[in-house]
Write a protein that holds these residues in place. Sequence first.
Motif, short mmCIF file in Angstrom:
data_model
loop_
_atom_site.label_atom_id
_atom_site.label_comp_id
_atom_site.label_asym_id
_atom_site.label_seq_id
_atom_site.Cartn_x
_atom_site.Cartn_y
_atom_site.Cartn_z
N TRP A 98 1.20 -1.23 -0.24
CA TRP A 98 -0.01 -0.15 0.04
C TRP A 98 0.59 1.37 0.27
CZ3 TRP A 98 -5.74 -0.23 0.29
CH2 TRP A 98 -5.74 -1.13 -0.01
N ILE A 99 0.15 2.14 -0.98
CA ILE A 99 1.10 3.63 -1.08
C ILE A 99 0.55 4.39 -0.52
CG2 ILE A 99 2.97 2.42 -2.87
CD1 ILE A 99 1.28 4.51 -4.38
N THR A 100 1.05 5.64 0.27
CA THR A 100 0.14 6.88 0.85
C THR A 100 0.66 7.92 0.27
OG1 THR A 100 -1.55 7.79 1.63
CG2 THR A 100 0.77 6.64 2.96
N PHE A 101 0.58 9.36 0.31
CA PHE A 101 1.18 10.93 -0.22
C PHE A 101 1.32 11.13 1.26
CE2 PHE A 101 0.56 8.67 -4.37
CZ PHE A 101 2.15 8.94 -4.26
N PHE A 102 2.21 11.37 1.86
CA PHE A 102 2.07 12.75 2.89
C PHE A 102 3.18 13.79 3.46
CE2 PHE A 102 2.81 13.04 8.23
CZ PHE A 102 1.64 13.36 7.88
N ALA A 103 2.66 14.81 3.70
CA ALA A 103 3.65 15.30 3.88
C ALA A 103 5.20 15.58 3.11
CB ALA A 103 4.14 15.38 5.37
N GLY A 104 4.32 15.83 1.60
CA GLY A 104 5.80 16.00 0.51
C GLY A 104 6.26 14.90 0.46
N ASN A 105 6.32 13.42 1.12
CA ASN A 105 6.43 12.38 0.31
C ASN A 105 5.88 10.83 0.53
OD1 ASN A 105 9.35 12.93 1.16
ND2 ASN A 105 9.04 12.47 3.38
N LEU A 106 5.89 10.20 -0.37
CA LEU A 106 5.56 8.93 -0.46
C LEU A 106 6.40 8.00 0.07
CD1 LEU A 106 4.96 6.95 -3.66
CD2 LEU A 106 5.89 5.64 -2.14
N TYR A 107 4.86 7.13 1.05
CA TYR A 107 4.70 6.58 2.30
C TYR A 107 4.24 5.24 1.12
CZ TYR A 107 6.15 9.85 5.60
OH TYR A 107 6.84 10.67 6.49
N TYR A 108 4.71 3.72 1.97
CA TYR A 108 4.74 2.43 1.73
C TYR A 108 4.54 1.65 2.50
CZ TYR A 108 9.42 1.59 1.52
OH TYR A 108 10.84 1.85 1.65
N GLY A 109 3.83 0.80 3.22
CA GLY A 109 3.45 -0.44 3.87
C GLY A 109 2.12 -1.61 3.77
N SER A 110 2.72 -2.81 4.02
CA SER A 110 2.12 -3.44 3.65
C SER A 110 1.32 -4.60 4.84
CB SER A 110 2.24 -5.30 3.28
OG SER A 110 3.59 -5.33 3.93
N PHE A 111 0.35 -5.16 4.93
CA PHE A 111 0.16 -5.82 6.52
C PHE A 111 0.17 -7.26 6.40
CE2 PHE A 111 -4.59 -3.58 4.93
CZ PHE A 111 -3.79 -2.13 4.81
N SER A 112 -0.62 -7.21 7.68
CA SER A 112 0.35 -8.88 7.64
C SER A 112 -0.37 -10.05 7.11
CB SER A 112 1.11 -9.19 8.98
OG SER A 112 0.40 -8.75 9.77
#
Length: 328
Positions: A98-112
Motif C-alpha cells: 500500500w502506498i500513500t502520500f503525506f507531508a511531501g513524501n511517498l509512504y508505503y507499507g503492507s499488512f500481515s
Amino acid sequence: MATESSNATRYENIRYIKLGRGSSNTDTICIERGIAYIGFGTGDPEAFRLASNGLWEDFKSLEFERNPAGSDQARKQRATSATNQVKAFFECNEKTLWITFFAGNLYYGSFSSASAPEICHDQMHGCTRQLQSKWQCQDANGKALQVENLSGNLTKVRGFQGTSCELDEKQTDYLLRRLSGKVPAYITQIDEARESMALAVKCAIKTLQPKDFELLVEIIFSRTWRRIGQAGNAEKFIDITFEDPLKPEKRIAIQVKSQTSTEEIKRYCLDDQRDRYEKFIFAFHTPDMENLLGEGDFPENVEIVDCNRLANLVIDSGLIHWLKEKTT
C-alpha cells in the motif's frame, strides 16, 4: 534487518490509498500509529459485520441504500466502487503493498496476513488495519521518497476520485525500481558524464585571469541575487556586493581570490567587517578545499566556495560556452 523496500519484488500488486480528506487529521494518526484507514461507513457495526464476513453483495446493497442521491444507475456505480475498495482493504494480505502520500513524501507499507481489520472508536467513521511495521518513506538506500523527485506518472494517482485504487503496470514497475534504489543505466551515464565535465570545467577555471575569474563569480551569483556593488571596486574587504531581490535589506558580500591560503581565508572570515552583511562568501580556485582547510570552523554566515563547487555552479548556470570562449 530487511526492509520492505529491499523485498519489494515479493508483492503481487500495489494499491494507493488516501488516509484522510480535508481538514481531517486521520492521515497524521495513521502515519504516526502505523495503521491504514478506510471509511465508506465501515465504522458502523452492521457495515463492519458484512465486510468482515465477506458478504459483499449485502454490503453493496447497504451502501446503495445509505446514499440516496442521484439516479439508480449512479447509486449502483458508487456502491459497486465503494464495495470493491473496501473488499480490497479487508481481504488483501502481505503480498499487497500500500502506498500513500503525506507531508511531501511517498509512504508505503503492507499488512500481515493475520492483521484483521478493527472497528475505530475515535470518531474516524471507518476501520483500520495495522501494518507489519510502520509506514516507510525511504528507498533501500535510505533516500527519502520526496514527491517532487518522483515521476508525475506515479504521483498523479493522488488525483484519484475515490479512496483506493490499484496502480497500473507502468506505475508499478517504476515504483518497485525506486523502492529498490536501483539506478537506470542512462542515469549512471549522465552522472559519469557530469563528473567528467566538472573535472574539465575545473581545469578551465584555473586558467582564467584574475579579472575574468572575478567576472565568472559575479555572473554565477547574479543568477540568484542582484548586484549593487561594482566588481573589483576600491573597497578593501569585498569585491562584489549583492542584495536579495525579495529582501533588499539583506546584503551579501563576496571576496574573490584566484589563489589563497588558510591564513588568508581565516583573516577575511573572522574580520569584524563581515558582520555588516547577511552572508559573506569567499570564492577561490586554488588550491582545492580538501587540501586547504582542516576543521573549517567558520561563522554561520560564511560560505567557502572552492573550484569544485564553482565547477558545478558553472554547469548548473549554463556557463559552459562562456567559459570555453574565455579559455580557448
